[in-house]
Design an enzyme around this catalytic site. Structure first.
Site, PDB file in Angstrom:
ATOM      1  N   LYS A 100       0.833  -1.212   0.000  1.00  0.00           N
ATOM      2  CA  LYS A 100       0.000   0.000   0.000  1.00  0.00           C
ATOM      3  C   LYS A 100       0.865   1.258   0.000  1.00  0.00           C
ATOM      4  O   LYS A 100       0.656   2.174  -0.795  1.00  0.00           O
ATOM      5  CB  LYS A 100      -0.904   0.021   1.235  1.00  0.00           C
ATOM      6  CG  LYS A 100      -1.653   1.332   1.403  1.00  0.00           C
ATOM      7  CD  LYS A 100      -2.493   1.365   2.655  1.00  0.00           C
ATOM      8  CE  LYS A 100      -1.804   1.894   3.865  1.00  0.00           C
ATOM      9  NZ  LYS A 100      -1.805   3.367   3.991  1.00  0.00           N
ATOM     10  N   ASN A 101       1.831   1.308   0.905  1.00  0.00           N
ATOM     11  CA  ASN A 101       2.598   2.551   1.046  1.00  0.00           C
ATOM     12  C   ASN A 101       3.498   2.826  -0.155  1.00  0.00           C
ATOM     13  O   ASN A 101       3.864   3.971  -0.399  1.00  0.00           O
ATOM     14  CB  ASN A 101       3.416   2.550   2.345  1.00  0.00           C
ATOM     15  CG  ASN A 101       2.520   2.724   3.563  1.00  0.00           C
ATOM     16  OD1 ASN A 101       1.371   3.147   3.433  1.00  0.00           O
ATOM     17  ND2 ASN A 101       3.032   2.383   4.725  1.00  0.00           N
ATOM     18  N   CYS A 151      -5.081  13.896  12.321  1.00  0.00           N
ATOM     19  CA  CYS A 151      -5.578  12.562  12.028  1.00  0.00           C
ATOM     20  C   CYS A 151      -5.484  11.728  13.283  1.00  0.00           C
ATOM     21  O   CYS A 151      -4.936  12.159  14.278  1.00  0.00           O
ATOM     22  CB  CYS A 151      -4.834  11.932  10.865  1.00  0.00           C
ATOM     23  SG  CYS A 151      -3.336  11.141  11.350  1.00  0.00           S
ATOM     24  N   ARG A 163       0.027  15.563  12.492  1.00  0.00           N
ATOM     25  CA  ARG A 163       1.005  15.171  11.464  1.00  0.00           C
ATOM     26  C   ARG A 163       1.299  16.379  10.586  1.00  0.00           C
ATOM     27  O   ARG A 163       0.646  16.604   9.582  1.00  0.00           O
ATOM     28  CB  ARG A 163       0.473  13.979  10.662  1.00  0.00           C
ATOM     29  CG  ARG A 163       0.423  12.728  11.527  1.00  0.00           C
ATOM     30  CD  ARG A 163      -0.274  11.580  10.851  1.00  0.00           C
ATOM     31  NE  ARG A 163       0.546  10.869   9.898  1.00  0.00           N
ATOM     32  CZ  ARG A 163       0.146   9.774   9.252  1.00  0.00           C
ATOM     33  NH1 ARG A 163      -1.058   9.294   9.465  1.00  0.00           N
ATOM     34  NH2 ARG A 163       0.939   9.180   8.383  1.00  0.00           N
ATOM     35  N   ASP A 165       4.525   1.207  11.842  1.00  0.00           N
ATOM     36  CA  ASP A 165       3.350   0.523  11.302  1.00  0.00           C
ATOM     37  C   ASP A 165       3.212  -0.925  11.791  1.00  0.00           C
ATOM     38  O   ASP A 165       2.236  -1.595  11.436  1.00  0.00           O
ATOM     39  CB  ASP A 165       3.398   0.518   9.763  1.00  0.00           C
ATOM     40  CG  ASP A 165       2.939   1.844   9.170  1.00  0.00           C
ATOM     41  OD1 ASP A 165       2.403   2.676   9.917  1.00  0.00           O
ATOM     42  OD2 ASP A 165       3.108   2.030   7.945  1.00  0.00           O
ATOM     43  N   ARG A 213      -8.782  -0.112   3.931  1.00  0.00           N
ATOM     44  CA  ARG A 213      -7.802   0.833   3.384  1.00  0.00           C
ATOM     45  C   ARG A 213      -6.460   0.154   3.150  1.00  0.00           C
ATOM     46  O   ARG A 213      -5.686   0.616   2.297  1.00  0.00           O
ATOM     47  CB  ARG A 213      -7.597   2.007   4.353  1.00  0.00           C
ATOM     48  CG  ARG A 213      -8.753   2.983   4.396  1.00  0.00           C
ATOM     49  CD  ARG A 213      -8.387   4.166   5.282  1.00  0.00           C
ATOM     50  NE  ARG A 213      -7.034   4.585   4.972  1.00  0.00           N
ATOM     51  CZ  ARG A 213      -6.114   4.908   5.877  1.00  0.00           C
ATOM     52  NH1 ARG A 213      -6.395   4.898   7.150  1.00  0.00           N
ATOM     53  NH2 ARG A 213      -4.912   5.268   5.518  1.00  0.00           N
TER      54      ARG A 213
END
Ligand code: UD1
Length: 428
Positions: free
Chosen positions: A22-23, A124, A129, A314, A406
């Site tokens: 994803k990233n 968030c 951030r 993460d 997501r």
């Protein structure tokens, strides 16, 4: 709203195919803005964030075509992106507030179109951030940026962005990505010092090189970019998702299981694999991927998150779930985000014994967790609750499934295929 229902206690055994990252995908997609040629990204994960990014790019005039029928492993998805012309340079609030990665259109739009108007992302769930480092880095390339009505209005000097020297005071993945995508089309040479070294940055560099960019120092903390007047299209395969792989490794750890993480790349996961080994799991490297085998409960350990190559933020929540059922006490310290422990009260509702003191969480391993309805406010936190549910006695209902959608492709399918009792209830 959907919910995921898990009846815990199954030992997970088998093989899980790891999806595209994803990233990485979210920084490769905006590369399409840098060329009037076609960019085809394969191994693109089927995730809500990837679709949202596609919609954001559509609004800027990029056409997107998805190819590849759904097959057993679901990993054949490719998207061809074509930004023949930039039709708009505005990234609206409605999209940016839902997906922080939208800020990554700022550098490419400035570089190609000479201007960009991007909504400020705002706060968030995992804390404040800021984006000051993104802006300072682009200013070092000559951009003029002002804030008006919640939007950043950025302009390149006449004649376009100029190469410059960027020296980051702290490591930022997003700011490194943004300035890299700007520098490849700037006039002259850009030096980026204290660049993030995350594997997703190297993946971005390799894609840019495939598009004709010239970048030295890939994988290191000093990147030297020789700007080009234009880039061309390319075909590029998205790297495997090291965080998804690490999450399934924790699923093996928490269920006493044995999982082959097909396609996972060990070089990208050294700190994660070291953490698994420290927890007493056996990690073996096989031709198809990485095998993680657990016998008995995980052992307590100490971990601190930090930029790559150290242990990733993460993975903090998933390790915490695993260690909640560990033998002995673990200490987890979060150094990247100040507020990334929202899963702690939910894990506590399932019986975990965790005490947060500032940035450090003390996890005292317990003999059992008990299923409960739980919800989390971010993606990785939600995964930690799924992991806890896999090992808990009785039924766990994970609410706010959209967080999982997501970032985890076909989560229930992948987990059921290795023996989990898990299903999605779409009426919940
Ligand atoms: C971060 C993580 C990344 C993770 C992602 C999603 C790091 C170094 N980065 O990337 O691994 O995949 O979250 O969870 O682990 N900062 C500023 N000003 C800025 C930008 C960042 O002060 O302009 C600070 C942040 O508050 C944070 C640190 O720098 O404390 C690193 O942030 P950054 O790497 O930019 O965040 P992401 O790109 O979102």
């Amino acid at each position: 709203m959907d919910r995921i229902i898990i009846r815990g206690g199954q030992r997970l055994v088998g093989s899980v195919r790891i999806s595209g990252a994803k990233n990485a995908a979210l920084t490769l997609l905006p590369c399409a803005l840098l060329t009037d040629g076609m960019l085809t990204l394969s191994n693109l994960p089927r995730l809500a964030d990837v679709d949202s990014f596609g919609h954001l790019l559509n609004g800027l005039g990029v056409s997107t075509t998805v190819a590849g029928a759904r097959t057993g492993d679901g990993n054949d998805r490719a998207m061809t992106l074509h930004a023949g012309e930039i039709a708009s340079t505005v990234a609206p609030y409605d999209i940016v507030r839902r997906m922080r990665a939208s800020i990554l259109v700022l550098g490419p739009l400035l570089a190609r179109a000479g201007e960009a108007t991007v909504s400020l992302p705002g706060g968030c769930a995992i804390g404040n951030r800021p984006i000051d480092l993104h802006l300072k880095a682009l200013e070092a390339l000559g951009a003029e940026i002002e804030l008006a009505a919640g939007y950043l209005k950025a302009k390149a000097p006449s004649g376009g962005l100029k190469g410059g020297h960027v020296s980051f005071p702290i490591v930022s993945v997003g700011a490194t990505e943004n300035v890299l995508m700007a520098a490849v089309l700037a006039n002259g040479e850009t030096v980026i010092d204290n660049a993030a070294r995350e594997p997703e940055i190297a993946d971005l560099c390799r894609c840019l090189v495939a598009m004709g960019a010239e970048i030295e120092g890939i994988g290191s903390s000093r990147l030297v970019v020789k700007g080009k007047t234009s880039l061309h299209g390319a075909d590029y395969r998205v790297m495997p998702d090291r965080i998804e792989a690490g999450s399934y490794a924790c699923a093996a750890g928490i269920t006493g299981g044995d999982l082959l993480l097909e396609g996972a790349c060990a070089d990208d996961m050294v700190a994660i694999l070291d953490g698994l080994t420290a927890a007493g799991l056996t990690v073996t490297h096989e031709s198809e991927g990485i095998r993680v085998t657990a016998e008995g409960r995980p052992r307590g350990l100490s971990l601190s998150t930090a930029p790559f190559p150290a242990f990733p933020t993460d993975m903090q929540a998933q390790f915490m779930a695993m260690l909640a059922l560990g033998e002995g006490t673990s200490t987890l310290t979060e150094t990247i985000f100040e507020n990334r422990y929202m899963h702690v009260p939910e894990l506590a509702r399932m019986g975990a014994d965790i005490d947060v003191q500032g940035r450090t969480a003390i996890v005292r391993g317990v003999d059992k967790l008990v299923g409960a309805p739980v919800m989390a406010t971010d993606l990785r936190a939600s995964m930690s609750l799924v992991l806890a549910g896999l090992a808990a006695e009785g039924q766990t209902e994970v609410l706010r499934v959209y967080h999982l959608d997501r970032g985890y492709e076909r989560l229930e399918e992948k987990l059921s295929a290795v023996g989990a009792d898990i299903e999605r209830d779409s009426d919940g």
